[in-house]
Write an enzyme that holds these catalytic residues in place. Structure first.
Site, PDB file in Angstrom:
ATOM      1  N   HIS A 125      41.960  44.504  40.750  1.00  0.00           N
ATOM      2  CA  HIS A 125      41.158  44.175  41.776  1.00  0.00           C
ATOM      3  C   HIS A 125      41.759  44.587  43.304  1.00  0.00           C
ATOM      4  O   HIS A 125      41.916  44.818  44.080  1.00  0.00           O
ATOM      5  CB  HIS A 125      40.269  42.902  41.474  1.00  0.00           C
ATOM      6  CG  HIS A 125      39.463  42.724  40.359  1.00  0.00           C
ATOM      7  ND1 HIS A 125      38.130  44.056  40.563  1.00  0.00           N
ATOM      8  CD2 HIS A 125      38.926  41.989  39.863  1.00  0.00           C
ATOM      9  CE1 HIS A 125      37.911  43.187  39.158  1.00  0.00           C
ATOM     10  NE2 HIS A 125      38.432  42.107  39.092  1.00  0.00           N
ATOM     11  N   ASP A 159      38.131  46.756  31.444  1.00  0.00           N
ATOM     12  CA  ASP A 159      37.224  44.874  31.722  1.00  0.00           C
ATOM     13  C   ASP A 159      36.508  45.187  32.047  1.00  0.00           C
ATOM     14  O   ASP A 159      35.425  45.802  32.265  1.00  0.00           O
ATOM     15  CB  ASP A 159      38.036  44.428  33.453  1.00  0.00           C
ATOM     16  CG  ASP A 159      38.143  42.964  33.229  1.00  0.00           C
ATOM     17  OD1 ASP A 159      38.943  42.210  33.219  1.00  0.00           O
ATOM     18  OD2 ASP A 159      37.024  42.323  33.943  1.00  0.00           O
ATOM     19  N   HIS A 161      35.017  43.994  34.318  1.00  0.00           N
ATOM     20  CA  HIS A 161      34.124  44.007  35.954  1.00  0.00           C
ATOM     21  C   HIS A 161      35.329  45.769  36.628  1.00  0.00           C
ATOM     22  O   HIS A 161      36.140  46.145  35.730  1.00  0.00           O
ATOM     23  CB  HIS A 161      34.962  43.129  36.667  1.00  0.00           C
ATOM     24  CG  HIS A 161      35.056  41.431  36.825  1.00  0.00           C
ATOM     25  ND1 HIS A 161      35.347  41.113  36.146  1.00  0.00           N
ATOM     26  CD2 HIS A 161      33.623  40.771  36.907  1.00  0.00           C
ATOM     27  CE1 HIS A 161      34.902  39.378  35.465  1.00  0.00           C
ATOM     28  NE2 HIS A 161      33.428  39.691  36.277  1.00  0.00           N
ATOM     29  N   ASP A 248      37.056  39.893  29.409  1.00  0.00           N
ATOM     30  CA  ASP A 248      36.039  39.547  29.126  1.00  0.00           C
ATOM     31  C   ASP A 248      34.602  40.206  28.695  1.00  0.00           C
ATOM     32  O   ASP A 248      33.604  40.017  29.364  1.00  0.00           O
ATOM     33  CB  ASP A 248      35.698  39.150  31.109  1.00  0.00           C
ATOM     34  CG  ASP A 248      35.941  39.491  31.618  1.00  0.00           C
ATOM     35  OD1 ASP A 248      36.696  41.067  30.798  1.00  0.00           O
ATOM     36  OD2 ASP A 248      36.334  40.348  32.951  1.00  0.00           O
TER      37      ASP A 248
HETATM   38 ZN   LIG Z   1      36.748  40.959  34.921  1.00  0.00          ZN
END
Ligand SMILES: [Zn+2]
Length: 307
Positions: A125, A159, A161, A248
């Site tokens: 991120h 991931d 996200h 995740d």
């Molecule tokens: Zn994540």
């Protein structure tokens, strides 16, 4: 780490110090200076700062992109959200996490077929000039940029996200293909990028692929879209593959909503390993702590060198 030590195949090595140069080739100098000095400047004159951590009080609305002079002003400028606070040890920790991925990249350059960078904090991120989502320095991007001097690099971010930081860093480049499979950002963090129509810009047009996915995605559904991603990567003919691996995606993860089982994770790893490209696997998110070790091992076992 405990689970890795229990295997008979993991060779565990400490990261090497690479200095600031490879970091500054990816991240903005003002941002790195902010990460390095913010806590000390912010707590100057404060006696009991052990439990303090810097978070922004304001954020610049769209278009207002001036770097203020004060620490709180800079915090709003360089910090994407409230989930990447800066404490006394943050910069050093993030730096050694980046060194971990750089050490993995060096292993590939020296002929290893695969390496796993056990990075904490994660990185995907973090953009050129921002932290956010528990990420400060973009470990996968820093390693990939390093590898790009030696050949073509593909990054596959799996991931849960969207890898918004990685997307931003390579958005104008065609020598590093970026592919991200993730929960639909219209409904899930990081919200503002990761959409299917974001495909790169300028020279990089066509060299970024986002595959947003619905909640409740299961093993079979995931393997179908993974095939699309791997086919794009194969067409690119990369010399190196970097996997941003977040656990995740696992069904019991408290932050994720996919329904991927450990068996699914094993198969995802197998399908990636079958590409037979020198591969650096970089640890991103994963919050089901009782199963994260097992799931990483399950994924990594596909990359054990049998020769
Ligand atoms: Zn994540």
């Amino acid at each position: 780490m405990h689970q890795l030590r229990q295997t008979n195949w993991a060779e565990i090595l400490p990261p090497s110090d690479f200095g600031l140069e490879p970091i500054l080739e990816v991240h903005d100098q003002g941002y790195v200076e902010f990460l390095k000095t913010a806590f000390q400047l912010w707590t100057a004159g404060v006696v009991n700062y052990e439990h303090m951590a810097l978070t922004p009080a304001t954020f610049p609305p769209g278009g207002h992109r001036r770097v203020p002079q004060t620490i709180l002003g800079k915090a709003g400028y360089y910090m994407m959200d409230l989930s990447a606070p800066i404490g006394a040890e943050t910069f050093q920790t993030a730096l050694w996490s980046a060194y971990c991925s750089l050490s993995g990249a060096e292993a590939l350059v020296t002929g290893e077929k695969s390496a796993f960078a056990l990075c904490r904090p994660p990185g995907h991120h973090a953009g050129k000039a921002n932290c956010g989502g528990y990420c400060y320095l973009n470990n996968s991007a820093i390693a990939s940029h390093r590898l790009s001097r030696k050949g073509k690099v593909a990054i596959l971010d799996i991931d849960y996200h969207a890898g918004n930081g990685t997307q931003e860093i390579f958005y104008n480049r065609r020598d590093v293909l970026t592919v991200s499979l993730h929960a639909d950002p219209a409904l899930e963090y990081p919200y503002y990028s990761g959409y299917a129509d974001e495909t790169g810009e300028g020279e990089g047009k066509g060299f970024h692929l986002n595959i947003p996915l619905p909640f409740e995605l299961d093993d079979a559904g995931y393997l179908v879209v993974l095939k699309t991603a791997l086919s794009r990567i194969n067409d690119f003919e990369p010399d190196f593959l970097v996997i941003s691996l977040g656990m995740d995606i696992f069904m019991d993860d408290p932050l994720g909503k996919f329904k991927i089982t450990s068996q699914g994770i094993r198969q995802i790893g197998r399908n990636i390993a079958e590409l037979e490209i020198p591969t650096l696997i970089v640890m991103e998110g994963g919050y089901a702590l009782e199963s994260i070790g097992y799931n990483f091992i399950t994924f990594l076992e596909n990359f054990i060198d049998q020769s």
